[in-house]
Design a protein around this motif. Structure first.
Motif, short mmCIF file in Angstrom:
data_model
loop_
_atom_site.label_atom_id
_atom_site.label_comp_id
_atom_site.label_asym_id
_atom_site.label_seq_id
_atom_site.Cartn_x
_atom_site.Cartn_y
_atom_site.Cartn_z
N GLU A 154 0.82 -1.22 0.00
CA GLU A 154 0.00 0.00 0.00
C GLU A 154 0.85 1.26 0.00
O GLU A 154 0.51 2.25 -0.65
CB GLU A 154 -0.92 -0.02 1.23
CG GLU A 154 -1.85 1.16 1.35
CD GLU A 154 -2.68 1.09 2.61
OE1 GLU A 154 -3.12 2.15 3.09
OE2 GLU A 154 -2.91 -0.04 3.12
N THR A 155 1.96 1.25 0.72
CA THR A 155 2.77 2.46 0.89
C THR A 155 3.91 2.58 -0.11
O THR A 155 4.58 3.61 -0.16
CB THR A 155 3.38 2.49 2.30
OG1 THR A 155 4.20 1.31 2.48
CG2 THR A 155 2.29 2.51 3.36
N GLY A 156 4.13 1.53 -0.91
CA GLY A 156 5.24 1.57 -1.87
C GLY A 156 6.55 1.07 -1.29
O GLY A 156 7.55 0.98 -2.01
N LEU A 157 6.54 0.70 0.00
CA LEU A 157 7.76 0.16 0.62
C LEU A 157 8.11 -1.21 0.06
O LEU A 157 9.22 -1.72 0.29
CB LEU A 157 7.59 0.08 2.14
CG LEU A 157 7.56 1.43 2.88
CD1 LEU A 157 7.23 1.22 4.35
CD2 LEU A 157 8.90 2.14 2.74
N ILE A 158 7.15 -1.81 -0.67
CA ILE A 158 7.42 -3.12 -1.25
C ILE A 158 8.58 -3.07 -2.24
O ILE A 158 9.26 -4.08 -2.47
CB ILE A 158 6.14 -3.68 -1.93
CG1 ILE A 158 6.27 -5.18 -2.19
CG2 ILE A 158 5.84 -2.91 -3.21
CD1 ILE A 158 6.31 -6.01 -0.95
N LEU A 159 8.84 -1.91 -2.84
CA LEU A 159 9.94 -1.80 -3.81
C LEU A 159 11.30 -1.98 -3.14
O LEU A 159 12.08 -2.86 -3.55
CB LEU A 159 9.85 -0.47 -4.57
CG LEU A 159 8.62 -0.29 -5.45
CD1 LEU A 159 8.66 1.08 -6.13
CD2 LEU A 159 8.54 -1.38 -6.50
N PRO A 160 11.63 -1.18 -2.11
CA PRO A 160 12.92 -1.44 -1.45
C PRO A 160 12.94 -2.77 -0.70
O PRO A 160 13.98 -3.44 -0.65
CB PRO A 160 13.08 -0.25 -0.50
CG PRO A 160 11.70 0.28 -0.28
CD PRO A 160 10.98 0.03 -1.56
N LEU A 161 11.80 -3.16 -0.14
CA LEU A 161 11.74 -4.44 0.58
C LEU A 161 11.95 -5.60 -0.38
O LEU A 161 12.76 -6.52 -0.12
CB LEU A 161 10.39 -4.57 1.28
CG LEU A 161 10.11 -5.90 1.99
CD1 LEU A 161 11.14 -6.15 3.08
CD2 LEU A 161 8.69 -5.93 2.56
N GLY A 162 11.25 -5.58 -1.51
CA GLY A 162 11.38 -6.66 -2.49
C GLY A 162 12.79 -6.74 -3.07
O GLY A 162 13.31 -7.84 -3.30
N LYS A 163 13.40 -5.58 -3.32
CA LYS A 163 14.77 -5.58 -3.85
C LYS A 163 15.73 -6.18 -2.83
O LYS A 163 16.64 -6.94 -3.19
CB LYS A 163 15.17 -4.15 -4.20
CG LYS A 163 16.56 -4.05 -4.81
CD LYS A 163 16.88 -2.62 -5.23
CE LYS A 163 18.27 -2.55 -5.85
NZ LYS A 163 18.60 -1.16 -6.30
N TRP A 164 15.52 -5.86 -1.56
CA TRP A 164 16.40 -6.40 -0.51
C TRP A 164 16.26 -7.92 -0.43
O TRP A 164 17.27 -8.65 -0.34
CB TRP A 164 16.04 -5.76 0.83
CG TRP A 164 16.87 -6.27 1.97
CD1 TRP A 164 18.12 -5.86 2.34
CD2 TRP A 164 16.52 -7.34 2.87
NE1 TRP A 164 18.57 -6.59 3.41
CE2 TRP A 164 17.60 -7.50 3.75
CE3 TRP A 164 15.41 -8.15 3.01
CZ2 TRP A 164 17.60 -8.45 4.77
CZ3 TRP A 164 15.40 -9.10 4.02
CH2 TRP A 164 16.49 -9.24 4.88
#
Length: 731
Positions: free
Chosen positions: A510-520
């Motif tokens: 929802e917040t877009g944090l999935i992008l850095p989280l998914g990359k990590w």
């Protein structure tokens, strides 16, 4: 316009067939310092005027070839000759010639015999008068031009005689003709609409009686039947005894200015797409409504209407399609609120009580409600109305809405608090499945605050390396060996301890944090797989779950390349797991992205098949390698009709030469069923829970040793890559 006179050495054209007169005139004028040009007949007069552009002409009446009258007339018809002073020379008693000369444009006349001693003074006076005349004419022309541009005319009303002077611009402003329409106060009053005449007369009367100045703005229907907006301003002029003499003023057509101001106001207060009020106007309207004396302690409700999955429609079908959809929804909201039988008769301003405040967000004010349940009923019926099929550009689409409801005065007594709480309620509605309405409760705010706190903590967790990756083994039941692992992200909070994935993965999406989280997670998984290979655990494939936001992110393929490059992991040992939601949208764009990933050597899996918008077209159009059967089907083996669904999925996968992985296997009964239908790869607690990297390495070594697994892996049926398929998830 003739050139302005040059008072230093003016040029005088003298035209006379009498040589003696010409000579004497020339000498007299030269003594006065003038430049003199001489002609002998009317044709000379016209020719020399064009050639020399004299400042003044002395023209005899009786001359051969062309007389003075004809020459005068021809010169006046020239643009340059309209304003040049022309003095006619005639006999002493020739009054007929004098009258005729004035009639066709002579400036003055001189009788013969000429008085040479005063000729120079007379010429000097006429030149000075003409200079003043030209300057005045230039000023009048400039003023008239300025008035034309500004659409302003001046007037003067003699209060004693009741005569009214209009400037030429006023005729044009009102669409009048100077030849037909008289400039009188009565004629002006006829222009004013009947209901406005009294107001104007009062303003004029007040000016006469001491106010002196007035300003009056009104719409006037002009003689050309066009309605325009005028501002009439005036000031009283008095004599020494303070007795009224006249009122001078202006009339200005301000229609365009007012229209421009109206457009600016409309842009400031209305949504350009739907024509609905925007947030600013809605806030002002709501504030005025609730602060009215007659609305004290009465019930009202603010509805926050949020369209479900509008962004997905906008992205897949285009912004033009999305705009058309928004306009249809706006009309439906308006039409329903106008006709709702649950709204009080006092609720008459439905148009002003609905606003668009965002791309897919609307708000509505319901006033004079009898019961809170009425607002809930209205909201639910509105959701039904919005969700009726819509035809746009030959496509039929259904869109649903979620509505949050906050009440005045219980949930807030101003716009800001009501909007905040209605927004909180609509977010709660979406979390509970969308396509519904909820009344705001205090518990929602507490939950929202907790969610915001968790979001901030998740940002810190990603930055401070509080996240870890666990791995769940996947077993080939034919060989009883581990052939791969699924990577699962876990959050160990320094104060709260273990936080389950379902508490923060959705929040990250929802917040877009999935992008850095998914990359990590992607980088961690690739590096760990390489470490295992270097420690002797070969041919273990690792899969990483990719969210739809990650997949559609422009930099995602570069992230995959970077993870493979920095870890030195061979691409055939990485599998990317996609959900059905990631594959919805522009088919061409999806295929291009998938093929770009396949070109790297990475395999692709479709996760949770059958739980979303399942479509056989995904399996036939897209370059997939594996289907994962969701645990929601597995857990119901032996308990429901889901066994038939599982058989169908397995049959489709086999016919399309796709690998199959069954996740969530926890019992021997489930395992036996899956083996019966030739599903080899199993993942679930029946074999192992997710483990940390060190534990999973030990598990793989011991498990494979205890089952006597061979070092080389035999490929599954239909495996396109030749490498045993596994799955990994970031949830």
């Amino acid at each position: 316009m003739h050139k302005k006179p040059q008072l230093s050495k003016p040029c005088i054209l003298v035209v006379d067939d009498d040589q003696a007169t010409c000579f004497l005139t020339t000498e007299a004028l030269k003594k006065e310092g003038y430049k003199v040009v001489v002609g002998a007949n009317g044709e000379d007069a016209v020719h020399l005027f064009k050639q020399e552009s004299p400042d003044i002409i002395l023209l005899d009446v009786e001359m051969p070839l062309k007389n003075g009258f004809d020459a005068l007339q021809e010169i006046r018809q020239l643009n340059e000759g309209a304003n040049v002073p022309i003095i006619m020379i005639t006999g002493l008693d020739d009054t007929i010639s004098v009258d005729k000369a004035y009639g066709i444009g002579a400036t003055d006349f001189i009788t013969k015999p000429i008085n040479w001693s005063i000729l120079g003074h007379r010429i000097r006076y006429i030149l000075r008068a003409n200079h003043t005349f030209l300057n005045l004419k230039h000023s009048e022309s400039s003023l008239a031009n300025a008035q034309r541009i500004a659409k302003i005319g001046n007037w003067e009303w003699d209060v004693q005689s009741d005569e009214l002077y209009w400037s030429p611009e006023i005729y044009r402003i009102f669409g009048l003709s100077p030849e037909v329409d008289s400039s009188t106060s009565k004629a002006f009053m006829r222009l004013i609409q009947r209901e406005d005449i009294m107001h104007l007369k009062i303003a004029l009367g007040q000016a006469k009686n001491g106010d002196r100045r007035f300003s009056y703005e009104r719409k006037i229907v002009c003689f050309d039947e066009q309605e325009r907006i005028f501002i009439v301003q005036g000031e009283l002029i008095t004599d020494q005894d303070d007795k009224a003499l006249h009122i001078s003023g202006t009339v200005q057509d301000i229609t365009e200015r007012r229209n421009a101001e109206d457009r600016i106001i409309h842009l400031a207060y209305y949504d350009t797409l739907t024509g609905l009020p925007n947030r600013q106007l809605f806030q002002e309207t709501l504030t005025q409504t609730l602060q009215a004396e007659d609305y004290h302690n009465k019930l009202a409700a603010l509805l926050f209407i949020d369209l479900d999955r509008f962004k997905q429609i906008n992205d897949s079908l285009g912004h033009s399609f999305g705009d058309k959809l928004i306009k249809v929804v706006a009309r439906r909201i308006l039409n329903y609120l106008r006709k709702s039988d649950l709204l009080s008769r006092n609720h008459t301003n439905a148009d002003g009580d609905v606003a668009r405040i965002g791309g897919d967000e609307f708000i509505a004010l319901l006033t004079h409600l009898e019961h809170k349940n009425d607002a809930k009923t209205i909201a639910d019926r509105l959701i039904e109305k919005i969700s009726e099929p819509i035809q746009i550009d030959g496509k039929e689409i259904v869109i649903t809405a979620s509505i949050g409801i906050a009440f005045y005065p219980d949930n807030g007594d101003d716009f800001i608090s009501l909007l905040k709480n209605a927004d909180t309620a609509v977010n709660a509605t979406k979390e509970q499945g969308r396509n519904n309405s909820l009344l705001y409760t205090l518990a929602m705010s507490k939950q929202s605050e907790q969610k915001l706190t968790l979001e901030n903590e998740l940002r810190k967790a990603i930055k401070n390396n509080e996240l870890v990756v666990h791995f769940q083994p996947q077993i080939d039941t034919a060989t009883e060996k581990v052939i791969g692992v699924e990577a699962l992200v876990r959050w160990v909070h320094p104060e709260k301890g273990f936080i389950p994935p379902d508490a923060f993965i959705g929040l990250a999406e929802e917040t877009g944090l999935i992008l850095p989280l998914g990359k990590w997670v992607l980088n961690e998984a690739c590096h760990q797989a390489k470490k295992w290979q270097e420690s002797g655990l070969e041919n273990i494939k690792i899969s990483v779950n990719v969210s739809s936001k990650q997949f559609l992110y422009d930099g995602f393929i570069d992230d995959v390349k970077e993870a493979l490059t920095t870890s030195n992991l061979e691409p055939q040992f990485l599998d990317l797991e996609l959900t059905e939601g990631a594959l919805m949208g522009d088919g061409t764009e999806i295929i291009n992205r998938l093929e770009a990933i396949k070109a790297l050597g990475v395999t692709l899996s479709l996760d949770d098949f059958g739980t979303g918008f399942s479509s056989l077209s995904y399996l036939t159009r897209y370059p997939l390698d594996t289907l994962k059967i969701d645990r929601s089907f597995i857990m119901n083996i032996g308990l429901s009709d889901d066994e038939a669904i599982i058989k169908t999925i397995i049959g489709m996968a086999h016919s399309l030469h796709l690998n199959i992985i069954s996740e969530g296997v926890e019992t021997e009964k489930q395992l036996d069923f899956l083996r019966q239908y030739d599903t080899q790869v199993i993942q679930g607690y029946l074999y192992s829970k997710p483990l940390i990297a060190e534990e999973i390495a030990k598990f793989i070594a011991e498990f494979n040793l205890s089952t006597g697994a061979h070092e080389e892996v035999q490929p599954q049926r239909g495996n396109k890559s030749g490498i045993q398929q596994t799955s990994a998830a970031a949830n």
